[in-house]
Motif scaffolding. Structure first.
Motif, PDB file in Angstrom:
ATOM      1  N   TRP A 110       0.828  -1.201   0.000  1.00 47.25           N
ATOM      2  CA  TRP A 110       0.000   0.000   0.000  1.00 47.25           C
ATOM      3  C   TRP A 110       0.870   1.261   0.000  1.00 47.25           C
ATOM      4  O   TRP A 110       0.506   2.275  -0.603  1.00 47.25           O
ATOM      5  CB  TRP A 110      -0.939  -0.026   1.203  1.00 47.25           C
ATOM      6  N   ALA A 111       2.025   1.195   0.673  1.00 43.78           N
ATOM      7  CA  ALA A 111       2.925   2.341   0.674  1.00 43.78           C
ATOM      8  C   ALA A 111       3.467   2.598  -0.734  1.00 43.78           C
ATOM      9  O   ALA A 111       3.615   3.754  -1.148  1.00 43.78           O
ATOM     10  CB  ALA A 111       4.082   2.108   1.644  1.00 43.78           C
ATOM     11  N   SER A 112       3.742   1.540  -1.478  1.00 49.05           N
ATOM     12  CA  SER A 112       4.216   1.703  -2.862  1.00 49.05           C
ATOM     13  C   SER A 112       3.135   2.327  -3.728  1.00 49.05           C
ATOM     14  O   SER A 112       3.419   3.185  -4.581  1.00 49.05           O
ATOM     15  CB  SER A 112       4.642   0.344  -3.427  1.00 49.05           C
ATOM     16  N   ARG A 113       1.894   1.922  -3.525  1.00 52.40           N
ATOM     17  CA  ARG A 113       0.787   2.510  -4.275  1.00 52.40           C
ATOM     18  C   ARG A 113       0.612   3.981  -3.910  1.00 52.40           C
ATOM     19  O   ARG A 113       0.345   4.825  -4.776  1.00 52.40           O
ATOM     20  CB  ARG A 113      -0.498   1.735  -3.987  1.00 52.40           C
ATOM     21  N   TYR A 114       0.764   4.280  -2.632  1.00 53.36           N
ATOM     22  CA  TYR A 114       0.615   5.678  -2.202  1.00 53.36           C
ATOM     23  C   TYR A 114       1.750   6.536  -2.753  1.00 53.36           C
ATOM     24  O   TYR A 114       1.534   7.687  -3.143  1.00 53.36           O
ATOM     25  CB  TYR A 114       0.581   5.756  -0.677  1.00 53.36           C
ATOM     26  N   ALA A 115       2.975   5.984  -2.782  1.00 52.77           N
ATOM     27  CA  ALA A 115       4.112   6.718  -3.338  1.00 52.77           C
ATOM     28  C   ALA A 115       3.866   7.059  -4.803  1.00 52.77           C
ATOM     29  O   ALA A 115       4.193   8.158  -5.263  1.00 52.77           O
ATOM     30  CB  ALA A 115       5.390   5.889  -3.183  1.00 52.77           C
ATOM     31  N   GLN A 116       3.272   6.114  -5.542  1.00 54.04           N
ATOM     32  CA  GLN A 116       2.935   6.385  -6.939  1.00 54.04           C
ATOM     33  C   GLN A 116       1.926   7.511  -7.037  1.00 54.04           C
ATOM     34  O   GLN A 116       2.034   8.402  -7.884  1.00 54.04           O
ATOM     35  CB  GLN A 116       2.371   5.134  -7.601  1.00 54.04           C
ATOM     36  N   ARG A 117       0.949   7.495  -6.150  1.00 58.75           N
ATOM     37  CA  ARG A 117      -0.069   8.543  -6.164  1.00 58.75           C
ATOM     38  C   ARG A 117       0.543   9.900  -5.835  1.00 58.75           C
ATOM     39  O   ARG A 117       0.181  10.920  -6.430  1.00 58.75           O
ATOM     40  CB  ARG A 117      -1.167   8.197  -5.169  1.00 58.75           C
ATOM     41  N   LEU A 118       1.476   9.914  -4.884  1.00 61.31           N
ATOM     42  CA  LEU A 118       2.170  11.163  -4.556  1.00 61.31           C
ATOM     43  C   LEU A 118       2.898  11.706  -5.781  1.00 61.31           C
ATOM     44  O   LEU A 118       2.850  12.909  -6.064  1.00 61.31           O
ATOM     45  CB  LEU A 118       3.170  10.928  -3.425  1.00 61.31           C
ATOM     46  N   TYR A 119       3.573  10.816  -6.509  1.00 62.99           N
ATOM     47  CA  TYR A 119       4.298  11.246  -7.701  1.00 62.99           C
ATOM     48  C   TYR A 119       3.353  11.815  -8.748  1.00 62.99           C
ATOM     49  O   TYR A 119       3.623  12.857  -9.358  1.00 62.99           O
ATOM     50  CB  TYR A 119       5.077  10.072  -8.290  1.00 62.99           C
ATOM     51  N   GLU A 120       2.240  11.156  -8.944  1.00 68.57           N
ATOM     52  CA  GLU A 120       1.270  11.616  -9.940  1.00 68.57           C
ATOM     53  C   GLU A 120       0.707  12.990  -9.587  1.00 68.57           C
ATOM     54  O   GLU A 120       0.324  13.762 -10.469  1.00 68.57           O
ATOM     55  CB  GLU A 120       0.143  10.593 -10.062  1.00 68.57           C
ATOM     56  N   LYS A 121       0.673  13.300  -8.287  1.00 68.73           N
ATOM     57  CA  LYS A 121       0.175  14.603  -7.833  1.00 68.73           C
ATOM     58  C   LYS A 121       1.290  15.640  -7.714  1.00 68.73           C
ATOM     59  O   LYS A 121       1.049  16.779  -7.326  1.00 68.73           O
ATOM     60  CB  LYS A 121      -0.522  14.459  -6.473  1.00 68.73           C
ATOM     61  N   GLY A 122       2.539  15.238  -8.023  1.00 70.54           N
ATOM     62  CA  GLY A 122       3.658  16.164  -7.914  1.00 70.54           C
ATOM     63  C   GLY A 122       4.114  16.412  -6.494  1.00 70.54           C
ATOM     64  O   GLY A 122       4.733  17.434  -6.211  1.00 70.54           O
ATOM     65  N   LEU A 123       3.857  15.466  -5.560  1.00 74.17           N
ATOM     66  CA  LEU A 123       4.170  15.656  -4.148  1.00 74.17           C
ATOM     67  C   LEU A 123       5.093  14.568  -3.597  1.00 74.17           C
ATOM     68  O   LEU A 123       5.194  14.390  -2.380  1.00 74.17           O
ATOM     69  CB  LEU A 123       2.873  15.692  -3.320  1.00 74.17           C
ATOM     70  N   PHE A 124       5.761  13.843  -4.476  1.00 73.54           N
ATOM     71  CA  PHE A 124       6.579  12.714  -4.048  1.00 73.54           C
ATOM     72  C   PHE A 124       7.935  13.171  -3.525  1.00 73.54           C
ATOM     73  O   PHE A 124       8.675  13.886  -4.189  1.00 73.54           O
ATOM     74  CB  PHE A 124       6.784  11.754  -5.226  1.00 73.54           C
ATOM     75  N   CYS A 125       8.259  12.768  -2.296  1.00 78.03           N
ATOM     76  CA  CYS A 125       9.600  12.902  -1.738  1.00 78.03           C
ATOM     77  C   CYS A 125       9.681  11.927  -0.569  1.00 78.03           C
ATOM     78  O   CYS A 125       8.672  11.317  -0.180  1.00 78.03           O
ATOM     79  CB  CYS A 125       9.906  14.341  -1.294  1.00 78.03           C
TER      80      CYS A 125
END
Length: 244
Positions: A110-125
């Motif tokens: 689930w953390a990997s899926r959330y990280a992908q979602r963060l990236y898609e929203k431009g908020l990944f770090c």
């Protein structure tokens, strides 16, 4: 916790129109090294997420020129509370809705899926990944009690996601959506910049009036004590109605 990054003098000055004084700063030719230090040895999940959004704000305000580092350096500037800094200066005020794994075996997936979602929203770090995993860990069965172990897992999720990003496995939001996101962030930055400048000017004039009341009248000395140029002092004196 702290944020350390390098950028150009030009982009640092742009950042300073919105952000407050840094906790530490080092200048080396065409590079500026900046640090913002936050109170507390152990932050909550929301505070870690807020630190991540502060980093994304720095990226936006420096046009992506900021390069983040992991080592702190000597400083004598202010130390900030994460919540106050986030509320007053951060351009991004929310993050994607959290997923809630039921048990420990689901956390990494689930953390990997959330990280992908963060990236898609431009908020990944790293901090936005860690903040999510800290929140998810609290709610599931068989939670991880060792913070260092949880942080290690967050670093693994971050590293694997970075590899997938570099391989082109994910797409960010469509260009028009990202353009709108940046536009809205820019509007917030401009509004915050105006409020910050007005607040700093009011505080400076209040300090100037105190110095004058204490008997200091030399504009050059006043400029040195206030760490501004003489033109600013003369302009402030005019605003205060003080004749020279």
């Amino acid at each position: 916790m702290y944020i350390v990054f390098t950028t150009t003098p030009y982009h640092y000055e742009r950042l300073r129109q919105t952000f407050p004084d840094p906790s530490g700063i080092e200048r080396d030719g065409h590079k500026v090294r900046v640090m913002y230090l936050f109170e507390g040895l152990r932050l909550s999940d929301q505070q870690v997420m807020q630190v991540g959004l502060i980093k994304k704000s720095i990226e936006t305000l420096t046009d992506g020129s900021a390069r983040f580092e992991t080592k702190a350096f000597a400083n004598d500037g202010p130390v900030y509370r994460v919540n106050d800094f986030f509320r007053r200066y951060c351009l991004y005020r929310s993050w994607p809705e959290w997923y809630w794994p039921r048990h420990r075996k689901q956390l990494m997936r689930w953390a990997s899926r959330y990280a992908q979602r963060l990236y898609e929203k431009g908020l990944f770090c790293f901090e936005t990944v860690l903040g999510y995993m800290m929140a998810a860990n609290k709610s599931m069965k068989g939670k991880i009690d060792d913070y260092e172990k949880l942080e290690q897992k967050a670093r693994w999720v971050y590293a694997v996601t970075m590899k997938r990003i570099e391989a082109g496995d994910f797409d960010k939001a469509d260009p028009e959506t990202l353009k709108q996101i940046r536009k809205e962030a820019g509007k917030k930055g401009n509004a915050q910049s105006q409020r910050t400048r007005k607040s700093k000017a009011a505080e400076r004039r209040e300090r100037l009036q105190q110095l004058i009341n204490d008997g200091t009248a030399d504009p050059k000395l006043l400029a040195a004590m206030l760490k501004v140029n003489e033109r600013t002092v003369y302009r402030d004196l005019q605003k205060l109605g003080v004749r020279q």
